[in-house]
Design a protein around this motif. Sequence first.
Motif, short mmCIF file in Angstrom:
data_model
loop_
_atom_site.label_atom_id
_atom_site.label_comp_id
_atom_site.label_asym_id
_atom_site.label_seq_id
_atom_site.Cartn_x
_atom_site.Cartn_y
_atom_site.Cartn_z
N ALA A 38 0.83 -1.21 0.00
CA ALA A 38 0.00 0.00 0.00
C ALA A 38 0.86 1.26 0.00
O ALA A 38 0.56 2.24 -0.70
CB ALA A 38 -0.93 0.00 1.21
N ARG A 39 1.95 1.22 0.77
CA ARG A 39 2.80 2.42 0.81
C ARG A 39 3.56 2.59 -0.50
O ARG A 39 3.77 3.71 -0.97
CB ARG A 39 3.77 2.32 1.98
N ALA A 40 4.00 1.47 -1.09
CA ALA A 40 4.70 1.56 -2.38
C ALA A 40 3.79 2.16 -3.45
O ALA A 40 4.21 3.05 -4.21
CB ALA A 40 5.16 0.16 -2.81
N LEU A 41 2.55 1.70 -3.50
CA LEU A 41 1.62 2.21 -4.50
C LEU A 41 1.19 3.65 -4.19
O LEU A 41 0.98 4.46 -5.11
CB LEU A 41 0.38 1.30 -4.58
N SER A 42 1.09 3.98 -2.90
CA SER A 42 0.70 5.34 -2.52
C SER A 42 1.76 6.35 -2.93
O SER A 42 1.45 7.42 -3.46
CB SER A 42 0.46 5.41 -1.00
N ILE A 43 3.05 6.02 -2.67
CA ILE A 43 4.11 6.97 -3.06
C ILE A 43 4.23 7.04 -4.58
O ILE A 43 4.56 8.09 -5.14
CB ILE A 43 5.46 6.58 -2.42
N SER A 44 3.92 5.93 -5.27
CA SER A 44 3.94 5.96 -6.73
C SER A 44 2.87 6.91 -7.26
O SER A 44 3.13 7.72 -8.16
CB SER A 44 3.72 4.55 -7.29
N SER A 45 1.67 6.83 -6.70
CA SER A 45 0.60 7.73 -7.13
C SER A 45 0.91 9.17 -6.76
O SER A 45 0.63 10.10 -7.51
CB SER A 45 -0.73 7.28 -6.52
#
Length: 523
Positions: A431-438
């Motif tokens: 979730a954190r990986a995808l959040s920082i990507s977005s």
Amino acid sequence: MDKLRNLWNRLGKGDGYQEFGQDGPVYYQRYDDSGMPQQQTNYGGIQTSQPSVVTQTLTVDDVLEIIGFGAYQRRIIALAGLAWMAESMTVNVLGVLGPEMFCRWHLSPRQEALVSGAGFVGLMIGCILFGWIFDRFGRRYGMLLSVGWSAIYALIAAISPRYIWLIITIFLMTIGAGASSLAAVFSTEFIPAKMRSTSICIMNMFWAAGACLTAVVALVTMGHGEEGPGWRLLMASCAVPLGIFVLIGLSYLPETPRFALASGNPSEAIISLKKIAEINGKHVPMGDLISEESTSMQGSLREILKPGIMLRTTFTISVVIFVVRFSYYGTILQTTEIFQQQDVGTFCELQTKGTDLRCAAMCQRLHSSDYLDLLFTTLAEFPGLALTYLIVDLLGRRRSLFLVLSGVALSYSVLFTCPNRAVTDIVFFIARALSISSFNTIVLYGAEIYPTNIRAVGLGFCNFIGGSGMLFAPLVSNVVSKTSAHLATAIFVGFGCIGAIAAACLPLETTGMKLGEIRLKTR
């Protein structure tokens, strides 16, 4: 399948542009209120005794493309990255400060939420305030002022004698940190179009490094779970990289040539471009430097709220930023909250065994193992940025946002299965990986889509409106989660879906386009 394919193709293009020219390349032209193409402004020639390219007229984009990416841009990325790392610490510290003060000062859940909530209000105000300062007084002045502001109040926060003073100083500290996303505006105005997404990804590595550094300092200063000055040392440590940036920036931080030209200082822009070429070991092209963009309405909110495609752009970016901010900062807060609860019991146990177990979880101080797990989930930002690098140019900004925000919703849905600690760590990692990507992608999109004279205020305004997602995050993570972890999870899943839909509605795909050739319709 045909309908899905058509939808996917539309995501890759968008509809917020106008094309003209029947022969040769397609260009993009801004239109004024009457529907006529805006006039270009000629500011005189850039001359060199050994030109590498000869052309009659040159925009800043043309000159940067000819000079190319080199040592000068690497310096800019390092400087802007240092600022982002420093501001990252002031933001990520809120995730560990709330749980610590909850037990240390015997706060209520709402008081704990206010610790991070005050910081997020400061971030929102800082976005719009420094967006205006960046567009009105310059990128250099805005960067130095915002970082110096944060450094001063980080030190004051470290000596706060009581709760109310801590709330006030955190609020003031994060006003400066609100300009963190505007560092992307500063850096992109030096970068050729082909290297823009790569450069923003590299800059975000500094942000991730700041988040990891916060977890490491928290582990060292507060990892033993004992009373002491640990939290004060943590707050004071935030001021160190901020102060270093100010000291370096006073001597080496330049103004961007694009802002200089847009604000009516062509001689400063020419000097800056010649400096870039000199450091990169290239020759300045011969020609007349022209501005394709309006030099009026510097930092005007009215421009970004014009009815039509401009208003739609501002609205949809704001919605995406709301979800991105909620997901990113909510994940930071939710991680420590769930770790506290899982030190006592699992999700399902906390839901089914009454209030006694939930009360026991409320004041459960984080220990070294919790901070190590926090560091593990924080490290997820690096693969998240690598993901951005891989897909943001290949798929485009809009498609990338659609996919990663859908992934945020999907990853949080795993928590409905009441996972153990290992699976929970993996969920928060993803979730954190995808959040920082977005987060990285929407900042890049916002820095590209607006013209120079309103770029910072446009991105700042969207961050101000969308930043309300940050205010909602502590209410869900610190208040709702203590009552119902399932309800908190459902909120995260729902907002992820809303963000994916909003990303699909963004009006224009900006991948591969020069800043000077992106033109939104005003009608």
